[in-house]
Design an enzyme around this catalytic site. Sequence first.
Site, mmCIF file in Angstrom:
data_model
loop_
_atom_site.group_PDB
_atom_site.id
_atom_site.type_symbol
_atom_site.label_atom_id
_atom_site.label_comp_id
_atom_site.label_asym_id
_atom_site.label_seq_id
_atom_site.Cartn_x
_atom_site.Cartn_y
_atom_site.Cartn_z
ATOM 1 N N TYR A 75 0.837 -1.201 0.000
ATOM 2 C CA TYR A 75 0.000 0.000 0.000
ATOM 3 C C TYR A 75 0.872 1.252 0.000
ATOM 4 O O TYR A 75 0.674 2.172 -0.803
ATOM 5 C CB TYR A 75 -0.940 -0.014 1.212
ATOM 6 N N GLU A 128 -11.613 4.667 4.614
ATOM 7 C CA GLU A 128 -11.117 5.652 5.588
ATOM 8 C C GLU A 128 -12.154 5.875 6.687
ATOM 9 O O GLU A 128 -11.813 5.993 7.857
ATOM 10 C CB GLU A 128 -10.759 6.978 4.917
ATOM 11 N N TRP A 178 -5.343 1.980 10.598
ATOM 12 C CA TRP A 178 -5.483 1.787 9.163
ATOM 13 C C TRP A 178 -5.088 0.356 8.792
ATOM 14 O O TRP A 178 -5.674 -0.262 7.913
ATOM 15 C CB TRP A 178 -4.649 2.807 8.393
#
Length: 192
Positions: free
Chosen positions: A19, A41, A49
């Site tokens: 990512y 999000e 996260w």
Amino acid sequence: MPKTRCSWANPANPRYIAYHDKEWGVPCHDELRLFEMLNLEGAQAGLSWETVLNKRESYREAFDGWDARRIAAYGPEKVAELLANPGIVRNRLKVAAAIGNAQAWLRLVEEGSSLDALLWSYVDGKPIDGRVGAPGDRPAKTALSDRISKDLAKRGFKFVGSTIVYAYMQGIGMVNDHDLGCFRHAECKRLA
């Protein structure tokens, strides 16, 4: 020689490294990914996260590949199915927000716009170079994320507080907040 990455990228998690190395900070104009990331999000609120990133594929499957038209029509049976799915964050408000966000996205499209057009208009189509020298230099929110947050909320989007929106801006490359010493900082700057 090992690559220097942002300090937040967990080197023990291959998904996190992928990512960081391929997506975070890269300017995104793909409407499907913009919609997906907005919802992910929001799902991250109150969590790490990394937790949401590890569930990303399960989210894609559970939410029909992030097809907003299908999500907008979800009823009580689908909501119950989602709330029973251990592959996603099983939070009633976050599931409802994804459905509401799909409905808000549809209204945006019916108005002749898109997330891409709306979001990138705030930066005249050019990413902001955050120039992060040290981890503590990266803000949690800005005056710009405040404005975008208010605009999205006014349009009916949920889980779009300023801190979530700033993380979203980083993820979709509206702002390049890679550490200056990170190998991706200069690469993302060239992509702008």
